[in-house]
Each structure stands twice: as structure tokens, then as C-alpha cells.
Design a protein around this motif. Structure first.
Motif: not given
Length: 359
Positions: A77-93
């Protein structure tokens, strides 16, 4: 899957890994889908130890412990709380992993997954047995991951086998980095090169601090970028207290590959008439370089701490961690280099920001 669902599955993975500790491998109750993955990982750990002479059972289980302690609800939770994942368009990395220590590329792997992208993995042939079990376990507890995880067959040429990807995270040497930069030109990328860690001593360290420094030097036989490979010491520094404090690590020389490196490097240095300090399992050599050979620790003397701070600033692109006690900013405490938090990014490059904003 939502970010919350992905987070909870990583938490389940941490609970699964908590069964594998240096104090013993013990099956626990209430671990999701524990059959047959408990026995499978146990088998692959044993196979990894035989496959790679540097991957002792102690070190593989140490890596498992660190990941089980990292993948807790509070840490995630601490790691992920500061990011906005809503803007991610799934790609292949694509993720090209090193193989110097067990599961060294696992942070990149979970970063891609948790951000909502598909991960295309090229493992090192030196560390190819453990990750597939963890990937299969994740798919077992969350079938949605099946279409977002692909691990390529073993090959010496990682780059040439990777196709149909949108971005890449690649870790290698300074030489391979130049190849990666050419091959992946035009795609968003994080290209990691050689890095080393250093410790700054003042002569005021406690016995406990110097003993903990042994963990930073010897864990994984010094093969990791977070291992201390060089000491900065004041003029006139007496190494006796340091040697006494690290003596509990003396059995490391019983490992044949380490002993061979110790004997070889000592012979080369003596034939070259270098002045050395050594204690039977570690060679100390005065040298300006940051990257020391296995079983060798470089050191450099300084006049004042300000000169060390300037030196470290000028070489920051070569340095992963600085160990010390209130001597520089963002230092790591003694004994903590091999216990990074999820938010301690390699090369100080924020992997999640890259995956959210650049991919």
C-alpha cells in the motif's frame, strides 16, 4: 483486474514465499493454492543450487525471505499509494534480467504486472528456475494473469528473441548496455549498467555497525550491485577493528568458487607487488576504482568528509548505495543494502513512474 486486486495477489505471493526461510522450509496452512506449488518451488530451489554454484541454499532462501517481507499489505500500500494507475493503457513491456543473484529481476517483473501491463521476460541462463514457479503461482491464484505473463525460452541472445513489445527494461553490463541502447532505440526504455556500492567509515563506528557491514560486503558473495565493493576511510585508519568485526564471515572461504577467486586475486596482486591487507578470506587493496573483484575489497583514504561527498557526487552514476552513519544524504544503514524496500528503485529510476507515464 483493478490495482487493488493486483495488489492483493502480490500480497498472497508474499504469504506463499514466507514458507521458505533460512531457518527452515515449512508448509503453512491457509496459503492459497499451496498445492502443488509448495513442493514445486522447494524442488526448484534445490535445482537452482545445483545449477549455479553461487546460488547456495542460504542465499536463495535469503532472497525468498526478503521478498516475503517486502510483499506485505502495509508495504504494498505504501509503495503503490502515490501513483495514478487509471491512466495506464496496457502495453507489452520486455524485461531482460541479469542473473548475478537469485531473483534479481523480480522487482521489474512485479512492477510491470502491478501497473497493468503485460510482461515479456527474458531470463538469464544463470537464474532461470525460480521465477517461472512464482509466475505460475500468480496465474493459479489469479487466472487473469495468464494473458499478461510470458517468459521466453532460454537463449543466450535475449534481445534478438524479443518481438512485439512496446517498451523495455534491460539490465546488464556497461558493454551490453551499449548493445541494448542500439537495439531498443526508438522505444521507451530503462537501460541499467554496472553499479557498485560503497561505505564511508569515520573510525567512530561501533562493533555492531562494522559487523553489519559484513552483510553488505559478503551476502551473495559480493556479486550484487548493492554489495559494498569499496570503503572510504580516514587517513591513518586502523583496520583491526574492521577485521575483528567481520571475522564471523570467515567460513565464506569454504565455498570453492569464492576460495578460487581469493587465491587467484591474491597471487596476482602479490606478483604485481601491490601492498595488501588480508585476513585469510578477504583482501583489502588501496584503489580508486569502485568495482573490486570477488573476495577483494578496495579502499581509499580521505582527508575530510567534504572531499568524500564531492567524490561520491561526481561518481553518482556509478554508485547504487552509500553505506554510512550520518555522513551523506540518502545513505543506507549498515547491514541494510540487501534489504531494499519496494520503493528503493535501482539506479534511482522510478520504475512505476516510467511504466505509467512513458509506456
Amino acid at each position: 483486474m483493478t490495482i487493488e486486486q493486483r495488489r492483493k495477489k502480490l500480497e498472497d505471493l508474499g504469504r506463499f514465499l514466507s514458507q521458505f526461510k533460512r531457518s527452515g522450509i515449512e508448509k503453512q496452512e491457509q496459503v492459497p493454492h499451496n498445492d502443488p506449488y509448495f513442493e514445486l518451488l522447494k524442488e526448484k530451489i534445490e535445482a537452482a543450487v545445483h545449477h549455479n554454484g553461487w546460488f547456495t541454499l542460504e542465499n536463495v532462501l535469503f532472497a525468498m525471505e526478503q521478498w516475503s517481507e517486502a510483499l506485505t499489505e502495509a508495504n504494498l500500500q505504501k509503495w503503490l499509494s502515490g501513483y495514478n494507475f487509471q491512466q495506464v493503457t496496457p502495453k507489452t513491456v520486455g524485461v531482460i534480467m541479469a542473473g548475478n543473484i537469485p531473483l534479481v529481476g523480480f522487482h521489474d517483473f512485479i512492477s510491470v504486472l502491478v501497473s497493468g501491463h503485460k510482461v515479456l521476460v527474458k531470463q538469464s541462463s544463470n537464474d532461470k528456475l525460480l521465477l517461472p514457479v512464482l509466475a505460475d503461482y500468480l496465474i493459479a491464484i489469479a487466472p487473469e494473469f495468464k494473458d499478461t505473463i510470458e517468459i521466453l525460452p532460454d537463449s543466450r541472445d535475449g534481445a534478438s528473441k524479443m518481438t512485439n513489445f512496446d517498451a523495455v527494461i534491460a539490465t546488464g553490463s556497461n558493454n551490453t548496455a551499449r548493445y541494448f541502447e542500439y537495439y531498443f532505440a526508438g522505444k521507451p526504455s530503462i537501460i541499467r549498467k554496472n553499479r557498485n556500492s560503497v561505505a564511508v567509515l569515520t573510525g567512530n563506528e561501533t562493533t555492531d555497525e562494522l559487523a553489519a557491514l559484513g552483510e553488505d560486503i559478503f551476502r551473495y558473495y559480493g556479486l550484487g550491485c548493492r554489495n559494498v565493493s569499496k570503503l572510504y576511510v580516514p587517513q591513518g585508519y586502523d583496520f583491526n577493528a574492521f577485521f575483528e568485526a567481520i571475522y564471523p564471515w570467515n567460513t565464506i572461504v569454504n565455498q570453492a568458487k569464492y576460495a578460487n577467486n581469493y587465491d587467484y586475486n591474491k597471487a596476482v596482486y602479490l606478483m604485481s607487488l601491490y601492498k595488501l591487507l588480508e585476513n585469510g578470506f578477504l583482501i583489502l587493496k588501496e584503489d580508486r576504482s569502485l568495482s573490486s573483484p570477488i573476495a577483494t575489497l578496495f579502499y581509499e583514504r580521505y582527508e575530510d568528509l567534504e572531499s568524500v561527498r564531492k567524490e561520491l557526487t561526481s561518481r553518482k552514476e556509478e554508485i547504487q548505495c552509500v553505506v554510512g552513519n550520518q555522513v551523506v544524504e540518502n545513505e543506507v544503514r549498515f547491514g541494510q543494502t540487501q534489504q531494499p524496500q519496494l520503493w528503493d528503485y535501482a539506479d534511482n529510476v522510478d520504475t512505476l513512474s516510467f511504466l505509467i507515464e512513458k509506456v
